[in-house]
Design a protein around this motif. Structure first.
Motif, short mmCIF file in Angstrom:
data_model
loop_
_atom_site.label_atom_id
_atom_site.label_comp_id
_atom_site.label_asym_id
_atom_site.label_seq_id
_atom_site.Cartn_x
_atom_site.Cartn_y
_atom_site.Cartn_z
N GLY A 1 -1.87 10.38 0.86
CA GLY A 1 -0.64 10.37 0.06
C GLY A 1 0.46 9.48 0.59
N ASP A 2 0.13 8.55 1.49
CA ASP A 2 1.18 7.78 2.15
C ASP A 2 1.51 6.44 1.52
N LEU A 3 0.86 6.11 0.42
CA LEU A 3 1.20 4.86 -0.28
C LEU A 3 2.13 5.19 -1.45
N ILE B 1 8.26 5.84 0.82
CA ILE B 1 7.67 4.73 1.57
C ILE B 1 7.41 3.62 0.56
N ARG B 2 7.83 2.42 0.91
CA ARG B 2 7.57 1.27 0.01
C ARG B 2 6.34 0.52 0.49
N THR B 3 5.37 0.33 -0.39
CA THR B 3 4.17 -0.43 -0.02
C THR B 3 3.88 -1.48 -1.09
N PRO B 4 4.79 -2.42 -1.27
CA PRO B 4 4.63 -3.38 -2.38
C PRO B 4 3.37 -4.24 -2.26
N ASN B 5 2.96 -4.56 -1.04
CA ASN B 5 1.79 -5.41 -0.89
C ASN B 5 0.50 -4.65 -1.16
N LEU B 6 0.45 -3.40 -0.71
CA LEU B 6 -0.72 -2.58 -1.04
C LEU B 6 -0.75 -2.28 -2.54
N ASP B 7 0.42 -2.07 -3.13
CA ASP B 7 0.47 -1.85 -4.58
C ASP B 7 -0.08 -3.08 -5.31
N ARG B 8 0.28 -4.26 -4.83
CA ARG B 8 -0.20 -5.50 -5.47
C ARG B 8 -1.70 -5.64 -5.27
N MET B 9 -2.15 -5.26 -4.07
CA MET B 9 -3.59 -5.31 -3.79
C MET B 9 -4.34 -4.37 -4.75
N ILE B 10 -3.74 -3.22 -5.05
CA ILE B 10 -4.33 -2.28 -6.01
C ILE B 10 -4.34 -2.90 -7.41
N ASP B 11 -3.23 -3.53 -7.78
CA ASP B 11 -3.14 -4.16 -9.11
C ASP B 11 -4.18 -5.25 -9.28
N GLU B 12 -4.50 -5.92 -8.20
CA GLU B 12 -5.43 -7.06 -8.29
C GLU B 12 -6.85 -6.70 -7.88
N GLY B 13 -7.06 -5.44 -7.45
CA GLY B 13 -8.37 -5.07 -6.93
C GLY B 13 -8.91 -3.78 -7.50
N VAL B 14 -9.83 -3.19 -6.76
CA VAL B 14 -10.50 -1.96 -7.18
C VAL B 14 -10.10 -0.84 -6.21
N THR B 15 -9.72 0.29 -6.76
CA THR B 15 -9.36 1.45 -5.95
C THR B 15 -10.43 2.52 -6.13
N TYR C 1 7.85 6.93 10.75
CA TYR C 1 6.52 6.89 10.12
C TYR C 1 6.52 5.89 8.95
N GLY C 2 7.55 5.97 8.13
CA GLY C 2 7.67 5.05 7.00
C GLY C 2 7.84 3.61 7.47
N ASP C 3 8.63 3.41 8.53
CA ASP C 3 8.79 2.06 9.08
C ASP C 3 7.43 1.48 9.45
N VAL C 4 6.62 2.30 10.09
CA VAL C 4 5.30 1.86 10.56
C VAL C 4 4.40 1.50 9.38
N ILE C 5 4.40 2.34 8.36
CA ILE C 5 3.57 2.05 7.17
C ILE C 5 4.10 0.78 6.49
N GLU C 6 5.40 0.63 6.43
CA GLU C 6 5.95 -0.56 5.78
C GLU C 6 5.61 -1.83 6.57
N GLU C 7 5.52 -1.71 7.89
CA GLU C 7 5.11 -2.89 8.67
C GLU C 7 3.62 -3.18 8.45
N LEU C 8 2.81 -2.13 8.34
CA LEU C 8 1.39 -2.35 8.02
C LEU C 8 1.26 -3.02 6.65
N ASP C 9 2.06 -2.52 5.71
CA ASP C 9 2.04 -3.12 4.36
C ASP C 9 2.45 -4.59 4.42
N TRP C 10 3.45 -4.88 5.23
CA TRP C 10 3.86 -6.28 5.44
C TRP C 10 2.67 -7.09 5.98
N GLY C 11 1.95 -6.51 6.94
CA GLY C 11 0.79 -7.18 7.50
C GLY C 11 -0.24 -7.51 6.43
#
Lengths: 450, 450
Positions: free
Chosen positions: B47-49, B57-71, B245-255
């Motif tokens: 539930g962390d995305l 928690i903001r995960t714009p890059n993972l959200d985009r990956m979901i939009d462009e991929g398969v979940t 915790y959110g900072d860490v997830i947002e940095e992973l999302d940045w990655g």
């Protein structure tokens, strides 16, 4: 966003000027008004959409609405029960002000007082055609019906779909008539056939929209589902991996898709604003097919986040950003104020209106703090949200069907942005914040007396 | 999907023929191989995305990956602990087969046996450049390090980031050296500076990709975070409403965003497949900054869904559908098999490989049932998923930090598609299904003996 859209947004943000100009006849094209469709589902949880992490419910139309619209992740109903949440939505006022603090039953003799001003009345006064299609639950006696509260048209049930002698969990423990289905002030079916209710409500809404496509309209669509007992039409029964609950959500999602498609087909999608939200969190009836609060604590009948925080999407192509998620706080009462302003009016000045205008939040511009939000259960103030904090004074201990309310030994404080699951009481480390919120409560209660 | 893409997908689905043709020199363009980037975060919850319903928690890059991929919404790690989950991922085999059933500590003298065949070894044999960047945790002694298990290059920490004398929750209760950071077989920093580890791992991965852009590569990126203790770089600290915790997830999302951008910049995005998943559910350390299982029950160290079911996204523009969500079941072991086949190889025949090829699931074509999935905790079989059912034999009762395991009085059965929160034990109404799964268990255990 291009300059044209920005200007348009700014105009709308500045008090519905576009509509105001139209109404005052300054030569602006008649088509510049904004129609409103307000979809208000019943007892759907924060975690019941595919896009909020439900693994086995498909909500492609709501997902698309999210992609094309604005989502608020901290949006509240101010009560976790049907009647008070609806009263707050339609009046922009706390139930403690408008008197609708408790659930109405088939033997209730009261309803939303005629002295209250509803959103429908305001919009009607601005030239909107208005309809309520679905569940009312603000008084079933004639003087309280939607048609006496600003709606030109009503199709639906007057109270909850479990208020029927055939439903074994009858919450009122009293004899009652079979569930009536009404058109305007007439019962047209009794008992109401619930299997087709979602489908029929969708069709009614589309008919109303088609009929009024050339004038401003307000379509209030408080779907009866997924309140228990659950019912889905033949096409949806057994289609979801999530059982009947999933079938019901997927039929609601279908309804949303039908509505958005109709707006596009009628070429009024770019001047219509569609909102999707729920009246409160998922039911807590045990061993039954109920929804999920996702990562939030608690359910309906509680004032934990799971009872109050609801899915919220606003969709207005070319008027609002697409695919935007905002974490600002909002309430259903704010819809009263925001939509009133959008329609070019100002909120009544002869009474306290608790909603604030959150158009700038939808436009992605606002970062200003929201007023404190006071959560009541009945007449009792149980919790307050201020900034990122939520203070609990009373809590629902879920020992029985609807739980038992107990006073907190001392107020419990949660940082619901850091800790949305309300796991860690941080009151002891934050006595100043507790005091500050307690002071706000005193001022609010003092103002209530006046 | 157009005909060209369909054909290409079909070829890949049929055993990585595209690559096979390239390798056997049949004149197919050298660029027809598929690179693989496998991002494996640590202890991130279902539930962390933002797209699985986390409100703050903001995960714009993972959200985009979901939009462009398969979940995949029903994707499992087969163990809810670091070491066994990694062993299963890299060998396609249950930890009970490869021997890595328990967590490795700094005083452990064992590791992933040299006799095991890793995904990296297979891909290396097919001409792939291979790197492991992040946390290994399959043996820190020289013979067990990534460079002795098929990886050309290694940058990271050899075991968990909490295995450090400065961490007060030291799980091993034993004296240990300060946390080492290694490059290949050398310690290059001790103690490892964890604040910049996510950033440095991202940069290392991009450097590896840049260096190998003209040949096939396998970049295994087991990020150290969000395992406790949490650390984020200066740019991300204090940026999230969800705290550190959110900072860490947002940095992973940045990655993730940096990686996808690099692939596009290097013009190899259309021949690279990127996977994002987690090794297990969120930690259950009390009163600390840990993740959320969303609507799933339980956490890491348990075999409830919250411990095992993990976020899963696969992104391969032009090779796989965009914005597709599938509810088919899959496991990390399936990645071994699927990626082996994608690279034009077949899985080893001299041993039991438990993963199955799920390429057709990603392509949206498969509806065939998955093999039973056996979930162990250590050497003990605790739960089995078969079809929509999950049978629990032992359960973790969360009374202490890591809980206590108790044998179920009688096996508990849940329909985890209807009831993803595992609330309603339906064993008594489904004795035949319980018996059927118990028979599968007997056959599996019998085969294990051989």
């Amino acid at each position: 966003m291009d300059r044209r859209k920005f200007l348009k947004n700014t105009l709308i943000g500045a008090g519905g000027l576009v509509l105001a100009l139209m109404v005052t006849g300054c030569g602006v094209n008649r088509q510049e008004y904004t129609n409103i469709v307000l979809i208000y589902v019943d007892d759907m949880g924060y975690g019941d959409l595919a896009s909020t992490g439900h693994p086995t419910i498909r909500t492609p139309n709501l997902d698309r609405m999210i992609d094309e619209g604005v989502t608020m992740t901290q949006f509240y109903s101010v009560a976790s029960l049907c009647t008070p949440s609806r009263a707050a939505l339609l009046t922009g006022r706390y139930p403690i002000r408008n008197g609708m603090t408790h659930i109405n039953f088939p033997n209730s003799e009261h309803g939303l007082p005629p002295s209250e001003i509803t959103l429908a009345e305001i919009l009607k006064s601005r030239g909107y055609a208005t309809a309520c299609i679905g569940k009312w639950h603000l008084g079933h006696l004639p003087e309280f019906l939607p048609t006496n509260h600003g709606f030109d048209y009503y199709f639906g049930i007057p109270y909850s779909n479990d208020m029927d002698p055939d439903w074994p969990y009858n919450p009122a423990y009293l004899p009652m008539p079979e569930l009536p289905l009404m058109r305007n002030e007439q019962i047209i079916e009794q008992p109401c056939v619930q299997e087709t209710l979602t489908k029929r409500s969708t069709e009614e809404a589309i008919r109303f929209i088609e009929k009024n496509k050339d004038q401003p309209f307000f379509c209030y669509l408080p779907y009866v589902m997924p309140h228990l007992p659950l019912h889905a039409s033949d096409e949806f029964q057994g289609q979801s991996k999530r059982g009947l609950y999933g079938d019901v959500i997927e039929e609601l999602d279908w309804g949303v898709g039908q509505l958005l498609d109709a707006l596009r087909r009628l070429k009024i999608d770019e001047r219509t604003l569609v909102i999707f939200t729920s009246d409160n969190g998922p039911s807590i009836q045990p061993n039954l097919d109920v929804g999920s609060s996702g990562l939030l604590r608690g359910s309906k009948h509680t004032t934990w986040e799971g009872g109050l925080r609801v899915p919220f999407i606003v969709w207005a192509p070319n008027q609002l950003p697409a695919g935007k998620t905002c974490m600002d706080v909002g309430t259903t009462m704010d819809l009263f104020t925001t939509l009133t302003v959008l329609a070019g009016d100002s909120v009544p000045r002869d009474r306290n209106i608790d909603g604030v205008n959150i158009m700038s939040v939808w436009q992605g511009e606002s970062k200003q703090p929201h007023d404190p939000i006071y959560f009541y259960h009945g007449n009792r103030l149980t919790a307050v949200r201020l900034g990122k904090y939520k203070l609990h004074l009373w809590k629902n201990v879920l020992e029985s069907t609807f739980g038992k309310w107990v006073k907190c030994d001392s107020p419990e404080l949660y940082d619901v942005e850091y800790d949305p699951s309300e796991e860690y009481n941080i009151a002891y480390e934050n006595v100043e914040i507790v005091s500050h919120i307690e002071n706000e409560i005193l001022m609010f209660k003092d103002q209530l007396q006046k």
